[in-house]
Design a protein around this motif. Sequence first.
Motif, short mmCIF file in Angstrom:
data_model
loop_
_atom_site.label_atom_id
_atom_site.label_comp_id
_atom_site.label_asym_id
_atom_site.label_seq_id
_atom_site.Cartn_x
_atom_site.Cartn_y
_atom_site.Cartn_z
N ILE A 292 10.25 7.63 -5.51
CA ILE A 292 10.96 6.40 -5.88
C ILE A 292 10.10 5.52 -6.77
O ILE A 292 8.92 5.30 -6.47
N LYS A 293 10.70 5.04 -7.86
CA LYS A 293 9.99 4.11 -8.75
C LYS A 293 9.95 2.76 -8.06
O LYS A 293 11.01 2.22 -7.69
N ASN A 294 8.78 2.21 -7.94
CA ASN A 294 8.65 0.92 -7.26
C ASN A 294 8.97 -0.21 -8.23
O ASN A 294 8.13 -1.02 -8.60
N THR A 295 10.25 -0.24 -8.63
CA THR A 295 10.68 -1.20 -9.65
C THR A 295 10.60 -2.64 -9.16
O THR A 295 10.56 -3.56 -9.95
N LYS A 296 10.60 -2.81 -7.80
CA LYS A 296 10.53 -4.18 -7.26
C LYS A 296 9.08 -4.63 -7.05
O LYS A 296 8.83 -5.71 -6.55
N LYS A 297 8.16 -3.75 -7.42
CA LYS A 297 6.72 -4.03 -7.32
C LYS A 297 6.32 -4.51 -5.91
O LYS A 297 5.56 -5.48 -5.75
N VAL A 298 6.84 -3.82 -4.93
CA VAL A 298 6.50 -4.13 -3.54
C VAL A 298 5.08 -3.63 -3.28
O VAL A 298 4.70 -2.57 -3.78
N ASP A 299 4.30 -4.38 -2.50
CA ASP A 299 2.95 -3.94 -2.16
C ASP A 299 3.07 -2.84 -1.09
O ASP A 299 3.15 -3.12 0.11
N MET A 300 3.08 -1.59 -1.53
CA MET A 300 3.33 -0.48 -0.60
C MET A 300 2.15 -0.25 0.35
O MET A 300 2.33 0.31 1.42
N LYS A 301 0.97 -0.70 -0.06
CA LYS A 301 -0.18 -0.57 0.87
C LYS A 301 0.07 -1.47 2.09
O LYS A 301 -0.21 -1.07 3.22
N LYS A 302 0.61 -2.65 1.84
CA LYS A 302 0.92 -3.58 2.94
C LYS A 302 2.05 -2.99 3.80
O LYS A 302 2.02 -3.07 5.02
N VAL A 303 3.04 -2.41 3.12
CA VAL A 303 4.15 -1.80 3.86
C VAL A 303 3.60 -0.71 4.78
O VAL A 303 3.95 -0.61 5.95
N LYS A 304 2.70 0.08 4.22
CA LYS A 304 2.10 1.18 5.00
C LYS A 304 1.39 0.63 6.24
O LYS A 304 1.58 1.13 7.36
N GLU A 305 0.58 -0.43 6.04
CA GLU A 305 -0.14 -1.06 7.17
C GLU A 305 0.82 -1.56 8.23
O GLU A 305 0.61 -1.38 9.42
N LYS A 306 1.91 -2.20 7.79
CA LYS A 306 2.87 -2.79 8.73
C LYS A 306 3.72 -1.75 9.43
O LYS A 306 4.25 -2.01 10.51
N MET A 307 3.86 -0.58 8.82
CA MET A 307 4.65 0.49 9.45
C MET A 307 3.85 1.18 10.56
O MET A 307 4.42 1.77 11.47
N MET A 308 2.53 1.09 10.46
CA MET A 308 1.65 1.77 11.41
C MET A 308 1.92 1.34 12.86
O MET A 308 2.20 2.18 13.71
N PRO A 309 1.85 0.01 13.18
CA PRO A 309 2.13 -0.39 14.57
C PRO A 309 3.56 -0.09 15.02
O PRO A 309 3.86 -0.08 16.21
N LYS A 310 4.45 0.18 14.05
CA LYS A 310 5.83 0.53 14.42
C LYS A 310 5.94 2.04 14.68
O LYS A 310 7.02 2.57 14.91
N GLY A 311 4.80 2.72 14.57
CA GLY A 311 4.78 4.15 14.91
C GLY A 311 5.03 5.09 13.73
O GLY A 311 5.33 6.27 13.94
N TYR A 312 4.91 4.58 12.51
CA TYR A 312 5.15 5.44 11.34
C TYR A 312 3.92 5.49 10.43
O TYR A 312 3.38 4.43 10.07
N PHE A 313 3.52 6.68 10.05
CA PHE A 313 2.47 6.86 9.04
C PHE A 313 3.19 7.27 7.76
O PHE A 313 3.77 8.35 7.69
N ILE A 314 3.17 6.38 6.78
CA ILE A 314 4.05 6.63 5.63
C ILE A 314 3.29 6.94 4.34
O ILE A 314 2.07 6.76 4.27
#
Length: 363
Positions: A292-314
């Motif tokens: 997926i093209k990150n056209t919305k320029k979301v900070d995916m590193k932050k998303v990755k960190e925040k998904m971790m405690p939710k039980g997902y390694f992305i």
Amino acid sequence: MKLFIPGPININENTKKSIQKDMISHRSEEFRELYKECKIGLQEIFQTKNPVLISTSSGSGLMEGAIRNFVREKVLICVIGAFGKKWASIAKACGKEVDILEITPGKAIQKEDLIKVVSGKEYDAICITQNETSTGVANHLAELASIVRESEALLLVDAVSSMAGANIKVDEIGIDVCITSSQKCFALPPGLAFASVSEKALEKAKNIEGRGYYFDFLELAKNWENNETPYTPNISLLFALQEKVREIQKETIEKRFERHLSLAKRAQEWAVENGFELFAEENYMSNTVTCIKNTKKVDMKKVKEKMMPKGYFIDAGYRKLNEKLISEGKDSTFRIPHMGELTIEELGEYLEELKQTIMEVEK
Ligand SMILES: Cc1ncc(COP(=O)(O)O)c(C=O)c1O
């Protein structure tokens, strides 16, 4: 932790149980029965009558083996992303003369591209990545194979991230060597690799020197005939493979391919619904990983960190591809893998969680 990276992926309870079985001798009737069941199962999945060799290595081992066994001098490597580049590096490291047909990331190889490059040349082999994991692009193999077949070259295919998830009819397409790894669509632990090999390829290998020892396809094929391996294989993983081929037979390969296609469609829809664009060109999107093209320029590193405690390694995107895209002033990418035993419900839960987390990060 649920893995949402394009391999290794989650393994199921059946796999976990099977790798804990007691050890057996690899020179026993029990082993030969185990190997026989695995090899028949693999032939069904690869849709081939050719031997499907089993190696205790990751896919890269067989990619190197294929170069050593089937390329005397000259090879053409078709590059549509990181893994095509990897095959080119392998071939160069093996001392072969390497020509490269490179296509812009996000695009697939067109027949015309291949025709231009091969005309007037004599290659021992032409290597094509069926499913480029870094860009989420799937090449149309049947069309490209028809060009390869007009020459004497062998067709070597990297199906590491698609075999058992995408419908790859090895014999119908005419693939000489088709390679895959256990940790992707088979949803097994890493450590096994499989390669179908045609008679034409085995004949050619007989006249090639420097095939090496561990990945000598002739030796592997000779042992395959007798349901054995030339040396001690990872028997625990073979127990897991035996269970996996049974699971796939139960699901049926047709249903498995359909499920992967539905998963891909769902991931593609999610991307568009959430304001992103797809990186792969239309009609060439992978069935097993969506880029997926990150056209919305979301900070995916932050998303990755925040998904971790939710039980997902992305997956926050393929690093080298993103570095290249950013240096060109383009949007980076991230990937949604959807392979193995994943259900549409599990993908739906993941996508919902990802959406919420992206919203949190965007605030
Ligand atoms: C398309 C493709 N080819 C080759 C490889 C290398 O396979 P392995 O890691 O099993 O050596 C990978 C691994 O991610 C891949 O995705």
